[in-house]
Design a protein around this motif. Structure first.
Motif, PDB file in Angstrom:
ATOM      1  N   GLU A 254      34.270  24.459   3.306  1.00  0.00           N
ATOM      2  CA  GLU A 254      34.440  24.773   2.029  1.00  0.00           C
ATOM      3  C   GLU A 254      35.659  24.126   1.142  1.00  0.00           C
ATOM      4  O   GLU A 254      36.620  23.673   2.062  1.00  0.00           O
ATOM      5  CB  GLU A 254      34.557  26.270   2.067  1.00  0.00           C
ATOM      6  CG  GLU A 254      33.601  27.233   2.546  1.00  0.00           C
ATOM      7  CD  GLU A 254      33.606  28.478   2.532  1.00  0.00           C
ATOM      8  OE1 GLU A 254      34.747  29.212   2.272  1.00  0.00           O
ATOM      9  OE2 GLU A 254      32.897  29.460   2.801  1.00  0.00           O
ATOM     10  N   SER A 256      37.916  25.507  -0.368  1.00  0.00           N
ATOM     11  CA  SER A 256      39.195  26.224  -0.056  1.00  0.00           C
ATOM     12  C   SER A 256      39.995  25.565   0.957  1.00  0.00           C
ATOM     13  O   SER A 256      41.141  25.727   1.243  1.00  0.00           O
ATOM     14  CB  SER A 256      38.954  27.668   0.356  1.00  0.00           C
ATOM     15  OG  SER A 256      38.103  27.702   1.514  1.00  0.00           O
ATOM     16  N   SER A 257      39.351  24.655   1.872  1.00  0.00           N
ATOM     17  CA  SER A 257      39.965  24.087   2.918  1.00  0.00           C
ATOM     18  C   SER A 257      41.375  23.315   2.524  1.00  0.00           C
ATOM     19  O   SER A 257      41.087  22.551   1.457  1.00  0.00           O
ATOM     20  CB  SER A 257      39.188  23.323   3.690  1.00  0.00           C
ATOM     21  OG  SER A 257      39.762  22.518   4.800  1.00  0.00           O
ATOM     22  N   ASN A 258      42.312  23.098   3.175  1.00  0.00           N
ATOM     23  CA  ASN A 258      43.213  22.284   3.006  1.00  0.00           C
ATOM     24  C   ASN A 258      43.469  21.058   3.988  1.00  0.00           C
ATOM     25  O   ASN A 258      42.999  21.374   5.067  1.00  0.00           O
ATOM     26  CB  ASN A 258      44.720  23.082   3.185  1.00  0.00           C
ATOM     27  CG  ASN A 258      44.866  24.107   2.027  1.00  0.00           C
ATOM     28  OD1 ASN A 258      44.477  23.627   0.871  1.00  0.00           O
ATOM     29  ND2 ASN A 258      45.410  25.266   2.575  1.00  0.00           N
ATOM     30  N   LYS A 276      41.557  22.106  -6.990  1.00  0.00           N
ATOM     31  CA  LYS A 276      40.411  23.111  -6.572  1.00  0.00           C
ATOM     32  C   LYS A 276      40.400  23.926  -7.861  1.00  0.00           C
ATOM     33  O   LYS A 276      40.957  24.411  -8.594  1.00  0.00           O
ATOM     34  CB  LYS A 276      41.564  23.991  -5.661  1.00  0.00           C
ATOM     35  CG  LYS A 276      41.546  23.260  -3.895  1.00  0.00           C
ATOM     36  CD  LYS A 276      42.607  24.585  -3.494  1.00  0.00           C
ATOM     37  CE  LYS A 276      42.865  23.834  -2.077  1.00  0.00           C
ATOM     38  NZ  LYS A 276      41.785  23.279  -1.247  1.00  0.00           N
ATOM     39  N   GLU A 278      37.913  27.096  -9.588  1.00  0.00           N
ATOM     40  CA  GLU A 278      37.379  28.176  -9.244  1.00  0.00           C
ATOM     41  C   GLU A 278      35.997  28.033  -8.714  1.00  0.00           C
ATOM     42  O   GLU A 278      35.176  27.200  -8.963  1.00  0.00           O
ATOM     43  CB  GLU A 278      37.367  29.224 -10.591  1.00  0.00           C
ATOM     44  CG  GLU A 278      36.557  28.892 -11.810  1.00  0.00           C
ATOM     45  CD  GLU A 278      36.738  29.512 -12.865  1.00  0.00           C
ATOM     46  OE1 GLU A 278      36.290  30.893 -12.695  1.00  0.00           O
ATOM     47  OE2 GLU A 278      37.154  29.263 -14.206  1.00  0.00           O
TER      48      GLU A 278
END
Length: 331
Positions: A254, A256-258, A276, A278
């Motif tokens: 996803e 949101s992964s870093n 990133k 929204e």
């Protein structure tokens, strides 16, 4: 700028996420929804108002105002739903897994080619900024020669448990539902495996409740891939080379992964910044499809037919080795 008019076939959780993110994509609009249930269609329409609310998949496919249809139904329906839309001259973005097996995938792609219509598998991760940056870093040689890929993806379903997770007729089991992401990451980095090993723990229905997959490569590289519905895992990916390592934090598939980069020293962790947005992350693939349609393309240059067919070929091999069989395989 041409406004691309979308329809969504199916009204489940992923359909709602896609509809929400489509609002973030430019110069496109969701104008139609199709469901086999009037109640489900009406409920979706209340949440995401559309111009056309269809109570059958056929009505959606026949709507002349729709340019492209996103297929968000269970795995086992992707084949027939895609063919239905193509038969009515609609471009299609089909959720993964693209089909139940390679035979179905070949038929779907052949029809798109014959009718000169756009068709793409919705491998959304391939469009996410963190994935693109990871591949860029690998191509720059920051990791040296890739030696290993370690990926895990697991969660324990919370009651009421969706039938599709364990029903063989619906393509249940971990490999087709979540293990596909593990395989995708491994092949993105190392390519097609030269040798595959796989074993699974069967659920009561016969599909895989857990599956461990090993890819071996002629250059000595290994990919260890594990998926489970028995426990909650970290859902991370480690890509290691002779000069460094990249760790994709939860959830690796996803946006949101870093990205954590280690340059070879244990204390060298560096957080790699990526933009990133929204939303859930479906807007990226939607933008790509919009661009493809405006440019008159019938095949994506990011998720090509060859990419999809290779994925299905490897999934078929993994399932065959692990003894994971579906009714669709018997046709």
């Amino acid at each position: 700028m041409r406004i691309i008019r979308w329809g969504i076939l199916g009204t489940g959780r992923i359909a709602r996420k896609f509809a929400s993110d489509l609002r973030l994509a430019e110069n496109c609009v969701l104008i139609a929804i199709g469901s086999r249930s009037q109640q489900s269609a009406d409920e979706f329409n209340k949440e995401f108002p559309v111009q056309y609310c269809h109570y059958s998949y056929e009505e959606l496919a026949q709507n002349p105002e729709v340019d492209v249809i996103y297929i968000a139904t269970p795995h086992n329906l992707h084949y027939e739903n895609t063919l239905l839309c193509l038969q009515h001259n609609k471009a299609v973005l089909c959720e993964k897994p693209f089909a139940m097996n390679s035979r179905q995938a070949v038929e779907m792609i052949n029809m798109a080619k014959e009718k000169k219509l756009f068709l793409m598998e919705a491998m959304w991760t391939k469009f996410h900024p963190h994935y693109i940056k990871t591949i860029e870093m690998i191509k720059q040689g920051l990791l040296g020669e890739i030696k290993s890929v370690l990926v895990n993806f697991g969660f324990k379903p919370i009651p009421p448990i969706p039938a599709r997770l364990f029903d063989p007729a619906l393509g249940g089991g971990t490999v087709m539902d979540i293990g596909i992401y593990n395989i995708f990451i491994a092949m993105s980095v190392l390519g097609k495996p030269d040798h595959i090993e796989a074993t699974m723990t069967p659920a009561s229905t016969g599909v895989d409740e857990q599956c461990a997959v090993l890819f071996r490569y002629k250059n000595g590289a290994l990919a260890q891939l594990f998926s489970t519905f028995s426990s909650n895992l970290a859902t991370e990916a480690d890509i290691s080379g002779t000069d460094g390592r990249i760790r994709l934090t939860s959830r690796f598939y996803e946006p949101s992964s870093n990205i954590e980069f280690y340059n070879g020293r244990p204390d060298s962790k560096e957080l790699i910044a990526v933009h990133k947005e929204e939303g859930f992350g479906y807007q990226y693939e939607a933008r790509h499809v919009n661009d493809c349609l405006r440019n008159g393309l019938t095949e994506s240059n990011v998720v090509s037919f060859a990419d999809t067919l290779l994925m299905m070929e490897v999934l078929d091999k993994v399932r065959n080795i692990a003894a994971i069989h579906y009714p669709a395989d018997e046709v």
